[in-house]
Design a protein around this motif. Structure first.
Motif, PDB file in Angstrom:
ATOM      1  N   ALA A  90       0.833  -1.203   0.000  1.00 22.13           N
ATOM      2  CA  ALA A  90       0.000   0.000   0.000  1.00 22.13           C
ATOM      3  C   ALA A  90       0.863   1.246   0.000  1.00 22.13           C
ATOM      4  O   ALA A  90       0.592   2.216  -0.725  1.00 22.13           O
ATOM      5  CB  ALA A  90      -0.930  -0.010   1.216  1.00 22.13           C
ATOM      6  N   ALA A  91       1.925   1.248   0.794  1.00 23.11           N
ATOM      7  CA  ALA A  91       2.816   2.402   0.858  1.00 23.11           C
ATOM      8  C   ALA A  91       3.454   2.681  -0.495  1.00 23.11           C
ATOM      9  O   ALA A  91       3.506   3.834  -0.951  1.00 23.11           O
ATOM     10  CB  ALA A  91       3.892   2.161   1.911  1.00 23.11           C
ATOM     11  N   ALA A  92       3.923   1.638  -1.154  1.00 20.47           N
ATOM     12  CA  ALA A  92       4.580   1.811  -2.462  1.00 20.47           C
ATOM     13  C   ALA A  92       3.608   2.320  -3.508  1.00 20.47           C
ATOM     14  O   ALA A  92       3.921   3.246  -4.280  1.00 20.47           O
ATOM     15  CB  ALA A  92       5.197   0.491  -2.908  1.00 20.47           C
ATOM     16  N   ALA A  93       2.422   1.725  -3.556  1.00 20.23           N
ATOM     17  CA  ALA A  93       1.438   2.109  -4.576  1.00 20.23           C
ATOM     18  C   ALA A  93       0.993   3.550  -4.409  1.00 20.23           C
ATOM     19  O   ALA A  93       0.893   4.311  -5.386  1.00 20.23           O
ATOM     20  CB  ALA A  93       0.238   1.163  -4.513  1.00 20.23           C
ATOM     21  N   VAL A  94       0.717   3.966  -3.183  1.00 12.12           N
ATOM     22  CA  VAL A  94       0.264   5.336  -2.945  1.00 12.12           C
ATOM     23  C   VAL A  94       1.382   6.335  -3.229  1.00 12.12           C
ATOM     24  O   VAL A  94       1.151   7.401  -3.805  1.00 12.12           O
ATOM     25  CB  VAL A  94      -0.257   5.481  -1.504  1.00 12.12           C
ATOM     26  N   ALA A  95       2.617   6.001  -2.848  1.00 10.88           N
ATOM     27  CA  ALA A  95       3.743   6.889  -3.143  1.00 10.88           C
ATOM     28  C   ALA A  95       3.869   7.109  -4.647  1.00 10.88           C
ATOM     29  O   ALA A  95       4.047   8.246  -5.111  1.00 10.88           O
ATOM     30  CB  ALA A  95       5.034   6.308  -2.574  1.00 10.88           C
ATOM     31  N   ALA A  96       3.791   6.026  -5.417  1.00 10.92           N
ATOM     32  CA  ALA A  96       3.901   6.141  -6.874  1.00 10.92           C
ATOM     33  C   ALA A  96       2.754   6.963  -7.441  1.00 10.92           C
ATOM     34  O   ALA A  96       2.961   7.870  -8.272  1.00 10.92           O
ATOM     35  CB  ALA A  96       3.914   4.746  -7.498  1.00 10.92           C
ATOM     36  N   HIS A  97       1.549   6.651  -7.011  1.00 10.78           N
ATOM     37  CA  HIS A  97       0.359   7.357  -7.500  1.00 10.78           C
ATOM     38  C   HIS A  97       0.460   8.855  -7.245  1.00 10.78           C
ATOM     39  O   HIS A  97       0.236   9.685  -8.147  1.00 10.78           O
ATOM     40  CB  HIS A  97      -0.887   6.798  -6.817  1.00 10.78           C
ATOM     41  N   ASP A  98       0.820   9.236  -6.019  1.00  9.21           N
ATOM     42  CA  ASP A  98       0.812  10.650  -5.661  1.00  9.21           C
ATOM     43  C   ASP A  98       1.901  11.436  -6.389  1.00  9.21           C
ATOM     44  O   ASP A  98       1.698  12.595  -6.760  1.00  9.21           O
ATOM     45  CB  ASP A  98       0.960  10.803  -4.148  1.00  9.21           C
ATOM     46  N   VAL A  99       3.060  10.816  -6.597  1.00 15.04           N
ATOM     47  CA  VAL A  99       4.106  11.497  -7.356  1.00 15.04           C
ATOM     48  C   VAL A  99       3.666  11.705  -8.807  1.00 15.04           C
ATOM     49  O   VAL A  99       3.778  12.808  -9.348  1.00 15.04           O
ATOM     50  CB  VAL A  99       5.433  10.714  -7.302  1.00 15.04           C
ATOM     51  N   LEU A 100       3.181  10.649  -9.438  1.00 15.97           N
ATOM     52  CA  LEU A 100       2.757  10.779 -10.833  1.00 15.97           C
ATOM     53  C   LEU A 100       1.596  11.760 -10.972  1.00 15.97           C
ATOM     54  O   LEU A 100       1.523  12.518 -11.941  1.00 15.97           O
ATOM     55  CB  LEU A 100       2.362   9.413 -11.394  1.00 15.97           C
TER      56      LEU A 100
END
Length: 416
Positions: A90-100
């Protein structure tokens, strides 16, 4: 029913083995978002420099979020910490989503749907909630860290002309990239090479004559395979090396933390290689083969005759020649992969500029060397420029691995 101590011991390991297998499988979250970023770049035709920036921000944020839970490696610059029970996926997916999303706000519906698909398999729990919050914080801090990196500097390239005289009106690319803030280097000029060879030198004479012969559009000496390879590598930027990094991670069966680290290292390295090469390119402003060969009489070098109608195999990239950008990037990525992973068996790549062609290698060095040769066969770069580019790339890759995201145990070792 009674169990032997051996059986009890084995049974007690089952939860740990299952957890390990889930973590390994979920390492896909890193590669899935990497592929998503590449797909966005392809769809929107994002040039290499801004795509590299987006990738490095995304992958460093993902690494920082995951590593905040495991603390296996030194962080890049963030000071995050989370409970071991926090969902890494969850941490990885949200980090990627928010940056993009910060970079491509127009893609919010698509990015939101991708995030939903990534989060849905994770059971609702405090672990998932904590992971979402951690990912958001990692992304926010990386976005803030890179907010003033110079990537939005206004382009002010001044075409060289005299009053009233026409010159081609296409403005060259990436004239401000060399001044942007690197991830690892102290500045874009840290590995700036010396100037290109003099126009009456033996190196210049040999290399310009080589490319005149083998790099021309109708070259009688370039082989069919060399022509195919030259066209294959019209394909540039991170989309040429990300598939290779994904293959390396899969070949080594990397878990989530190691996979996140590998992509963070390669993305930072790729970004810094681009910064370094454009610093050098616009410092020296060296002419491309099509310009040099059509104006060879200006050099007063009788050994390099003028060819007034010479054309390269492909359309020359719109920025100065020296050094070779494709060469520095491929060498930098190869150096990181060689150091972290080593040769990992056969790997391959396809290219939209050579439909139906698949290139395969078993050594990273062969991949890097092919890229360099391709730029000569394409008529874009002199051999000395490819060698200088590869040397710069190796230095940047080595610096990245030696100084960034090092193992905690290695950091604890006394200096020698």
């Amino acid at each position: 029913m009674e169990y032997s101590s051996w059986t009890i011991s084995r049974l007690s390991m089952i939860p740990m083995l299952l957890a390990a297998s889930v973590t390994l499988a979920r390492a896909d979250v890193i590669m899935d978002w990497n592929a998503k970023a590449d797909a966005i770049a392809a769809e929107k035709q994002i040039p290499p420099a801004p795509h590299s920036r987006a990738l490095s921000m995304m992958h460093v944020a993902m690494f920082e979020a995951i590593n905040a839970i495991d603390h296996r490696y030194a962080p890049y610059k963030l000071s995050l910490s989370a409970d071991r029970s926090t969902s890494r996926e969850a941490a990885a997916a949200v980090a990627a989503h928010d940056v993009l999303l910060s970079i491509y706000p127009d893609l919010k519906p698509d990015l939101d749907a991708t995030l939903t698909n990534a989060l849905t398999p994770i059971a609702e729990s405090e672990s998932k909630t904590a992971g979402i919050a951690l990912g958001k914080e990692a992304a926010l801090q990386i976005i803030e860290l890179r907010a003033k990196d110079g990537s939005n500097a206004v382009e002010t390239y001044r075409p060289l002309t005299t009053a009233g005289a026409y010159v081609p009106t296409v403005v060259p690319l990436f004239s401000t990239t060399g001044a942007t803030t690197p991830w690892v280097m102290t500045s874009g000029s840290q590995f700036r090479p010396g100037p290109p060879p003099a126009l009456d030198s033996e190196v210049w004479t040999k290399d310009v004559n080589e490319i005149r012969e083998v790099g021309s559009r109708g070259s009688p000496t370039r082989t069919s395979e060399q022509t195919t390879i030259g066209r294959f590598w019209f394909f540039v930027g991170a989309r040429t090396y990300n598939p290779i990094v994904r293959q390396a991670a899969m070949a080594k069966g990397m878990d989530l933390v190691d996979c996140a680290r590998l992509f963070a290292l390669t993305s930072m390295t790729g970004n810094d290689a681009i910064v370094a090469v454009f610093d050098a390119k616009y410092t020296y402003n060296f002419w491309r083969p099509i310009t040099a060969i059509r104006n060879a009489d200006l050099t007063a070098n009788a050994a390099t005759p003028r060819d007034p109608s010479w054309l390269p195999l492909g359309d020359t990239p719109m920025h100065p020649e020296y050094p070779c950008a494709h060469c520095i990037v491929s060498a930098a990525i190869s150096t990181v992969l060689q150091t972290v992973v080593g040769d990992f068996g056969e790997f391959s790549l396809t290219s939209p500029t050579a439909p139906g062609v698949t290139r395969k290698w078993s050594r990273l060095q062969d991949y890097s060397d092919e890229v360099a040769n391709a730029r000569i066969w394409a008529g874009f770069h002199y051999r000395f420029s490819t060698e200088v580019g590869k040397d710069m790339g190796r230095k940047i890759g080595a610096l990245t691995v030696a100084t960034q995201l090092r193992g905690v145990e290695a950091m604890a070792q006394p200096s020698r």
